[in-house]
Design a protein around this motif. Structure first.
Motif, PDB file in Angstrom:
ATOM      1  N   LYS A  26       0.834  -1.204   0.000  1.00  3.26           N
ATOM      2  CA  LYS A  26       0.000   0.000   0.000  1.00  3.26           C
ATOM      3  C   LYS A  26       0.872   1.258   0.000  1.00  3.26           C
ATOM      4  N   ALA A  27       1.922   1.278   0.819  1.00  2.73           N
ATOM      5  CA  ALA A  27       2.820   2.440   0.882  1.00  2.73           C
ATOM      6  C   ALA A  27       3.570   2.622  -0.431  1.00  2.73           C
ATOM      7  N   HIS A  28       3.969   1.503  -1.037  1.00  3.96           N
ATOM      8  CA  HIS A  28       4.691   1.572  -2.307  1.00  3.96           C
ATOM      9  C   HIS A  28       3.801   2.122  -3.415  1.00  3.96           C
ATOM     10  N   GLU A  29       2.535   1.763  -3.415  1.00  8.44           N
ATOM     11  CA  GLU A  29       1.596   2.281  -4.418  1.00  8.44           C
ATOM     12  C   GLU A  29       1.443   3.795  -4.288  1.00  8.44           C
ATOM     13  N   LYS A  30       1.363   4.293  -3.056  1.00 10.57           N
ATOM     14  CA  LYS A  30       1.272   5.737  -2.833  1.00 10.57           C
ATOM     15  C   LYS A  30       2.532   6.447  -3.327  1.00 10.57           C
ATOM     16  N   LEU A  31       3.673   5.857  -3.026  1.00  7.57           N
ATOM     17  CA  LEU A  31       4.940   6.461  -3.428  1.00  7.57           C
ATOM     18  C   LEU A  31       5.093   6.433  -4.946  1.00  7.57           C
ATOM     19  N   SER A  32       4.692   5.339  -5.564  1.00 12.19           N
ATOM     20  CA  SER A  32       4.778   5.227  -7.019  1.00 12.19           C
ATOM     21  C   SER A  32       3.908   6.271  -7.699  1.00 12.19           C
ATOM     22  N   GLU A  33       2.733   6.513  -7.136  1.00  7.82           N
ATOM     23  CA  GLU A  33       1.842   7.533  -7.686  1.00  7.82           C
ATOM     24  C   GLU A  33       2.479   8.914  -7.596  1.00  7.82           C
ATOM     25  N   ARG A  34       3.188   9.168  -6.502  1.00  4.08           N
ATOM     26  CA  ARG A  34       3.866  10.458  -6.346  1.00  4.08           C
ATOM     27  C   ARG A  34       4.964  10.613  -7.393  1.00  4.08           C
ATOM     28  N   ARG A  39       6.767  14.168  -8.323  1.00  3.88           N
ATOM     29  CA  ARG A  39       7.161  14.732  -7.033  1.00  3.88           C
ATOM     30  C   ARG A  39       8.194  13.882  -6.305  1.00  3.88           C
ATOM     31  N   GLY A  40       8.240  12.591  -6.588  1.00  2.00           N
ATOM     32  CA  GLY A  40       9.238  11.717  -5.978  1.00  2.00           C
ATOM     33  C   GLY A  40       9.222  11.785  -4.464  1.00  2.00           C
ATOM     34  N   THR A  41      10.426  11.755  -3.863  1.00  2.00           N
ATOM     35  CA  THR A  41      10.525  11.822  -2.397  1.00  2.00           C
ATOM     36  C   THR A  41      10.828  13.234  -1.918  1.00  2.00           C
ATOM     37  N   ALA A  42      10.748  14.204  -2.858  1.00  2.00           N
ATOM     38  CA  ALA A  42      11.034  15.582  -2.460  1.00  2.00           C
ATOM     39  C   ALA A  42       9.933  16.130  -1.554  1.00  2.00           C
ATOM     40  N   SER A  43       8.701  15.610  -1.704  1.00  2.00           N
ATOM     41  CA  SER A  43       7.608  16.046  -0.864  1.00  2.00           C
ATOM     42  C   SER A  43       7.560  15.207   0.415  1.00  2.00           C
ATOM     43  N   LYS A  44       6.599  15.515   1.276  1.00  2.00           N
ATOM     44  CA  LYS A  44       6.502  14.826   2.562  1.00  2.00           C
ATOM     45  C   LYS A  44       6.225  13.342   2.360  1.00  2.00           C
ATOM     46  N   THR A  45       6.942  12.521   3.092  1.00  2.00           N
ATOM     47  CA  THR A  45       6.822  11.072   2.965  1.00  2.00           C
ATOM     48  C   THR A  45       6.554  10.466   4.336  1.00  2.00           C
ATOM     49  N   SER A  46       5.644   9.492   4.388  1.00  2.00           N
ATOM     50  CA  SER A  46       5.357   8.829   5.647  1.00  2.00           C
ATOM     51  C   SER A  46       6.453   7.819   5.958  1.00  2.00           C
ATOM     52  N   LYS A  47       6.454   7.346   7.204  1.00  2.99           N
ATOM     53  CA  LYS A  47       7.438   6.331   7.606  1.00  2.99           C
ATOM     54  C   LYS A  47       7.287   5.078   6.752  1.00  2.99           C
ATOM     55  N   VAL A 108      22.862  15.206   3.937  1.00  3.65           N
ATOM     56  CA  VAL A 108      21.872  16.277   4.003  1.00  3.65           C
ATOM     57  C   VAL A 108      20.573  15.774   3.376  1.00  3.65           C
ATOM     58  N   GLU A 109      19.495  15.809   4.140  1.00  6.00           N
ATOM     59  CA  GLU A 109      18.205  15.318   3.654  1.00  6.00           C
ATOM     60  C   GLU A 109      17.085  16.091   4.353  1.00  6.00           C
ATOM     61  N   LYS A 110      16.200  16.685   3.582  1.00  3.54           N
ATOM     62  CA  LYS A 110      15.114  17.472   4.194  1.00  3.54           C
ATOM     63  C   LYS A 110      13.889  16.628   4.525  1.00  3.54           C
ATOM     64  N   ASN A 111      13.787  15.431   3.922  1.00  4.93           N
ATOM     65  CA  ASN A 111      12.642  14.558   4.164  1.00  4.93           C
ATOM     66  C   ASN A 111      12.850  13.827   5.490  1.00  4.93           C
ATOM     67  N   LEU A 112      12.053  14.173   6.490  1.00  2.00           N
ATOM     68  CA  LEU A 112      12.260  13.654   7.847  1.00  2.00           C
ATOM     69  C   LEU A 112      12.124  12.141   7.917  1.00  2.00           C
ATOM     70  N   ALA A 113      11.180  11.559   7.193  1.00  4.19           N
ATOM     71  CA  ALA A 113      10.993  10.112   7.243  1.00  4.19           C
ATOM     72  C   ALA A 113      12.210   9.390   6.682  1.00  4.19           C
ATOM     73  N   MET A 114      12.775   9.911   5.597  1.00  3.19           N
ATOM     74  CA  MET A 114      13.981   9.326   5.019  1.00  3.19           C
ATOM     75  C   MET A 114      15.158   9.473   5.971  1.00  3.19           C
ATOM     76  N   LEU A 115      15.284  10.651   6.550  1.00  9.81           N
ATOM     77  CA  LEU A 115      16.392  10.906   7.480  1.00  9.81           C
ATOM     78  C   LEU A 115      16.310   9.987   8.695  1.00  9.81           C
ATOM     79  N   ASP A 116      15.123   9.839   9.254  1.00  5.25           N
ATOM     80  CA  ASP A 116      14.952   8.964  10.418  1.00  5.25           C
ATOM     81  C   ASP A 116      15.276   7.510  10.074  1.00  5.25           C
TER      82      ASP A 116
END
Length: 312
Positions: A26-34, A39-47, A108-116
């Motif tokens: 389910k998460a991969h489908e949302k990310l693929s749509e982005r 928009r890729g991972t430049a926008s807000k991403t969930s854990k 350096v990464e602005k996406n908090l979920a990726m950074l965490d």
């Protein structure tokens, strides 16, 4: 063929087990749509989306980056400090550890979920320094090597030059860019190449020269690396194949000039009975060479692969 480090493979397996197959899909489908919307991972991403990205894309980006770093190592190993612009979950560290001895690594990464997620992978490394920052606002010291791996294309064309200027300014020795091996990824690389040459850079690879790219028409410069798929990787891609080919484009620019007469194989060689046909990018442009069994270097030519250097 590169294989994921066992420690990284184990961490990915833990993520897959803890999140569960249905949540990952389910998460991969949302990310693929982005990604389809640009928009890729430049926008807000969930854990969950960050984990899905790591399971689906980290093995391929690791393989491509490791390939590029091996090309860089042919010329120098003197890179003790590294700066990764747009680091995602820290994929680059795993590739660098395989190739270079690093004393300090700044991500350096602005996406908090990726950074965490990156911190979760790399919590036990005191020489790793994370910064949650927008690259466009970044103010940081110079490093031996600066990297933009699958991150330049996250920005609009009019933003890319300012990012490249910032990255080149804080580069002491080498600047590495890796992009998807698509026409769009190639165009991002070409714009970066033009900008860096005008800024005084010397192109180390894959180009054997600083001249205008000789490719034209529907051709674009890209390379390929074969990697093994994990169970989660196969599940998310909806396939059963154990292997995958990752297509990528890359550029290595350096501060000091390096002299080389070697050409680059830019397509898969065509092997026939008694001869092999190889397409090269040379200092004088694109050249197609045919090597027969009568040639003294026939065995060397026949052993060439797409992306290899060759001293003709």
């Amino acid at each position: 063929m590169p294989h994921l480090p066992l420690a990284l493979k184990s961490k990915l397996h833990e993520l897959q087990r803890d999140l569960g197959k249905s949540s990952i899909i389910k998460a991969h489908e949302k990310l693929s749509e982005r990604y389809r919307k640009g928009r890729g991972t430049a926008s807000k991403t969930s854990k969950d989306e960050a984990i899905a990205y790591a399971l689906a894309r980290l093995p391929a980006t690791y393989a491509a980056l490791r390939y590029v770093l091996c090309e860089l190592k042919k010329y120098s190993e003197a890179f003790e400090t590294v700066l990764d612009f747009g680091a995602g979950p820290g994929t680059s560290i795993w590739a660098f550890q395989e190739i270079f001895h690093i004393k300090s690594f700044t991500l350096v990464e602005k996406n908090l979920a990726m950074l965490d997620l990156g911190k979760q992978f790399l919590f036990d490394r005191p020489w790793v320094h994370w910064h949650k920052e927008d690259l466009r606002l970044l103010n940081i010291n110079a490093h031996d090597l600066v990297l933009m791996s699958y991150s330049l294309g996250e920005f609009k064309e009019h933003e890319q030059n300012s990012l490249l200027q910032k990255a080149w300014t804080v580069t002491n020795k080498a600047f590495v860019i890796v992009e998807p091996g698509t026409p769009k990824g190639y165009q991002n690389i070409m714009r970066a190449r033009d900008f860096l040459i005008k800024s005084g850079a010397h192109i180390l690879a894959p180009c054997p020269h600083n001249k205008i790219c000789p490719l034209s028409g529907k051709d674009w410069c890209h390379f390929s690396i074969t990697l093994s798929r994990t169970e989660a990787h196969r599940s998310l891609k909806g396939g059963s194949l154990m292997m995958e080919d990752e297509k990528f484009s890359y550029l290595i620019a350096v501060k000091e000039a390096v002299s080389s007469s070697k050409s680059r194989v830019i397509k898969s060689p065509i092997r026939r009975s008694g001869h092999v046909i190889v397409d090269f990018c040379t200092q004088d442009g694109i050249k197609r060479s045919t090597f027969s069994k009568k040639d003294p270097i026939y065995r060397q030519a026949r052993a060439l692969s797409w992306g290899d250097e060759f001293d003709q």
